[in-house]
Design an enzyme around this catalytic site. Structure first.
Site, short mmCIF file in Angstrom:
data_model
loop_
_atom_site.label_atom_id
_atom_site.label_comp_id
_atom_site.label_asym_id
_atom_site.label_seq_id
_atom_site.Cartn_x
_atom_site.Cartn_y
_atom_site.Cartn_z
CE LYS A 172 55.53 17.02 -15.25
NZ LYS A 172 55.98 15.68 -15.57
CB CYS A 227 61.10 17.14 -17.94
SG CYS A 227 60.18 16.41 -19.28
N1 SAJ Z 1 70.07 11.84 -14.25
C1 SAJ Z 1 71.21 11.88 -13.46
N2 SAJ Z 1 71.20 11.18 -12.28
C2 SAJ Z 1 70.13 10.46 -11.87
C3 SAJ Z 1 68.97 10.43 -12.68
C4 SAJ Z 1 68.97 11.14 -13.87
O1 SAJ Z 1 72.20 12.53 -13.79
O2 SAJ Z 1 70.21 9.86 -10.79
C5 SAJ Z 1 70.01 12.62 -15.51
C6 SAJ Z 1 69.72 11.79 -16.74
O3 SAJ Z 1 70.86 11.16 -17.26
C7 SAJ Z 1 69.15 12.84 -17.68
C8 SAJ Z 1 68.38 13.77 -16.74
O4 SAJ Z 1 68.91 13.51 -15.44
O5 SAJ Z 1 70.18 13.57 -18.30
C9 SAJ Z 1 66.88 13.55 -16.74
O6 SAJ Z 1 66.57 12.17 -16.80
P1 SAJ Z 1 65.42 11.49 -15.94
O7 SAJ Z 1 65.44 10.05 -16.16
O8 SAJ Z 1 65.52 11.96 -14.54
O9 SAJ Z 1 64.10 12.17 -16.46
P2 SAJ Z 1 63.30 12.43 -17.83
O10 SAJ Z 1 63.53 13.85 -18.21
O11 SAJ Z 1 63.51 11.40 -18.85
O12 SAJ Z 1 61.80 12.26 -17.26
C10 SAJ Z 1 61.39 13.00 -16.10
C11 SAJ Z 1 60.67 12.01 -15.18
N3 SAJ Z 1 60.42 12.64 -13.89
C12 SAJ Z 1 60.76 12.05 -12.73
O13 SAJ Z 1 61.30 10.96 -12.68
C13 SAJ Z 1 60.40 12.75 -11.49
C14 SAJ Z 1 59.37 11.56 -15.85
O14 SAJ Z 1 58.62 10.74 -14.98
C15 SAJ Z 1 58.53 12.78 -16.24
O15 SAJ Z 1 57.33 12.40 -16.90
C16 SAJ Z 1 59.36 13.60 -17.23
O16 SAJ Z 1 60.55 14.04 -16.54
C17 SAJ Z 1 58.52 14.78 -17.71
O17 SAJ Z 1 58.13 14.74 -18.88
O18 SAJ Z 1 58.23 15.68 -16.91
#
Ligand code: SAJ
Length: 445
Positions: free
Chosen positions: A218, A272
């Site tokens: 995870k 997360c």
């Molecule tokens: N972000 C970027 N660049 C990217 C992708 C995201 O700057 O290319 C930023 C987003 O804008 C945001 C942050 O990262 O600020 C996190 O966003 P996210 O979409 O990566 O993730 P979360 O926090 O909404 O959800 C993540 C997910 N994990 C993965 O994709 C590996 C989700 O599947 C998990 O269930 C969740 O964390 C969790 O609860 O652990």
């Protein structure tokens, strides 16, 4: 064990979900929809009240309908009283928050409290599932001994215990809950088998493993994403120094069949990614060779980079931050959600306010403004401003009418595009000075 399996199969099992937040509520609602009797527990009276009235306290696509249908059918209810519901439960799923403290160490106080409640009321043949994200070793070293000592029962023989991490992202929670392969890691083979049987009633694919492996897996997922984003962000800074467009570079590099670079931005927020990497390295000895910590530092630096870019842009046109009005578009941590937890907007707004700027924030989904003045529309936020900073990539911001906004802004209008949602050429044509993450900034400033 046979009886529990039978109860799962004929849906006569009573399930309690402790923690009714972004993960707990979809969990409770989906198991209720799979015909189980589910009680969702939370410490917030407003959450309990809203669920019992048949509505969703969070803005998650499809969740409102799911809660409404299952509350009406009598399969789902919410309560503040965990002890009463736990005495009737056959299975408990714990999905409480596990934040990090000021020293970046895990704060397991919510989990510990939930375990105490469960341990005290636990009866034989109960299944306990932990879905909260935890540091490696928590199941074996903390959860198992705590439940065994409180209940006097033995794991995998007299009761069952499994780690089943969640993988759902806000905005797509229900779909991902059902469709993402679900890791089920039991403390012992009986626990794995029973927990897998339960999750197969909702999830399309279940992968059986052990608790310790599931814990690290995870954390490995979210840490991978954080490191990849840090690389994208660092690449953006490199591109700015070469006057090369990072968006184009990433697009081209990603045409390689084995390259998949994420998207640079104003920082990494949410409940997360900013914390899970710290849980993964908790109590490990890595010395200076710590790519995980470095990636966190790079991502934490990005809000400062956005502010620095705005300051330099203002300076270039002879304006002082003190007399400037800055319009912040977006306080949610990511696109099209109402969640502002650990959003990069917070440090950006705070720094601008510290510098005595007038800061007005607008977000179509999110009520949080982090002490900035709150606007009810893009127009209200942007009117008489000197600079627009785009922090969240909401769809609404991808369609902004630049020529209209220019007319209501002060002279020499600026855009700092933290998400690269604006076409730089179009912005320049309309009369903006355009600055974007990874967009030739250093050459222009
Ligand atoms: N972000 C970027 N660049 C990217 C992708 C995201 O700057 O290319 C930023 C987003 O804008 C945001 C942050 O990262 O600020 C996190 O966003 P996210 O979409 O990566 O993730 P979360 O926090 O909404 O959800 C993540 C997910 N994990 C993965 O994709 C590996 C989700 O599947 C998990 O269930 C969740 O964390 C969790 O609860 O652990």
């Amino acid at each position: 064990m046979g009886k529990l399996v039978k109860d799962i199969q004929n849906r006569s099992l009573h399930l309690t979900v402790i923690g009714s937040g972004y993960v707990g509520l979809p969990t409770a609602a989906l198991f209720a929809d799979a015909s189980f009797h589910v009680t969702a527990v939370d410490i917030k009276p407003e959450v309990v009240q809203t669920v019992n009235s048949g509505a969703s306290p969070i803005n998650e696509p499809g969740l409102h309908e799911l809660i409404s249908r299952n509350v009406q059918a009598g399969r789902l209810k919410a309560t503040l009283n965990s002890t009463e519901t736990l005495t009737q439960a056959d299975t408990v799923i714990i999905s409480v928050q596990t934040p990090i403290d000021q020293n970046k160490g895990p704060n397991l106080s919510f989990l510990t409290k939930a375990l105490e409640e469960v341990g005290k009321t636990m009866k034989e043949r109960m299944l306990v599932v932990i879905s909260s994200t935890v540091p490696p070793g928590t199941m074996l070293r903390k959860v198992k001994p705590k439940l065994e000592s409180l209940s006097g029962l033995e794991t995998d023989d007299e009761f069952y215990l499994a780690y089943v991490p969640e993988r759902i992202a806000p905005g797509k929670a229900l779909k991902e809950f059902i469709e993402s392969p679900r890791l089920v890691g039991g403390i012992g083979p009986n626990s794995t088998k029973i927990a897998a049987e339960l999750f197969r009633t909702v999830c399309k694919k279940v992968i059986e493993t052990d608790a310790a492996t599931a814990e690290v897996s995870k954390l490995a997922e979210n840490t991978f994403r954080d490191i990849n984003i840090a690389y994208a962000n660092q690449l953006a800074l490199i591109c700015e120094q070469h006057g090369v467009d990072a968006k184009k570079v990433i697009e081209l590099a990603n045409t390689h069949p084995r390259v998949s670079i994420h998207t640079p931005g104003p920082g990494v927020g949410g409940p997360c990614l900013p914390k899970d990497p710290y849980l993964l390295i908790h109590k490990t000895k890595l010395g200076d060779q710590n790519i995980i910590k470095r990636a966190r530092q790079i991502n934490d630096y990005m809000p400062k980079h956005i502010v620095k870019t705005a300051l330099q842009a203002l300076k270039n046109i002879g304006k002082n931050i003190k007399n400037s009005k800055i319009a912040i578009l977006g306080t949610a941590y990511k696109a099209n959600v109402d969640d502002s937890r650990l959003s990069p907007s917070k440090p950006i707004i705070q720094k601008l306010l510290d510098l005595d700027a007038k800061v007005v924030a607008y977000d179509p989904y999110c009520s949080e403004s982090f002490n900035a003045e709150k606007a009810e529309s893009i127009t209200e936020a942007v009117k008489d401003s000197d600079c627009i900073i785009i922090v969240t990539d909401h769809d609404e911001f991808k369609e902004i009418e630049l020529s209209r906004l220019k007319k209501i802004m002060r002279s020499n209008p600026l855009i700092v595009d933290g998400r690269r949602v604006i076409n730089p050429a179009e912005a320049k044509n309309v009369g903006f000075k355009y600055y974007g993450v990874g967009y030739g900034v250093k050459d222009e400033i």
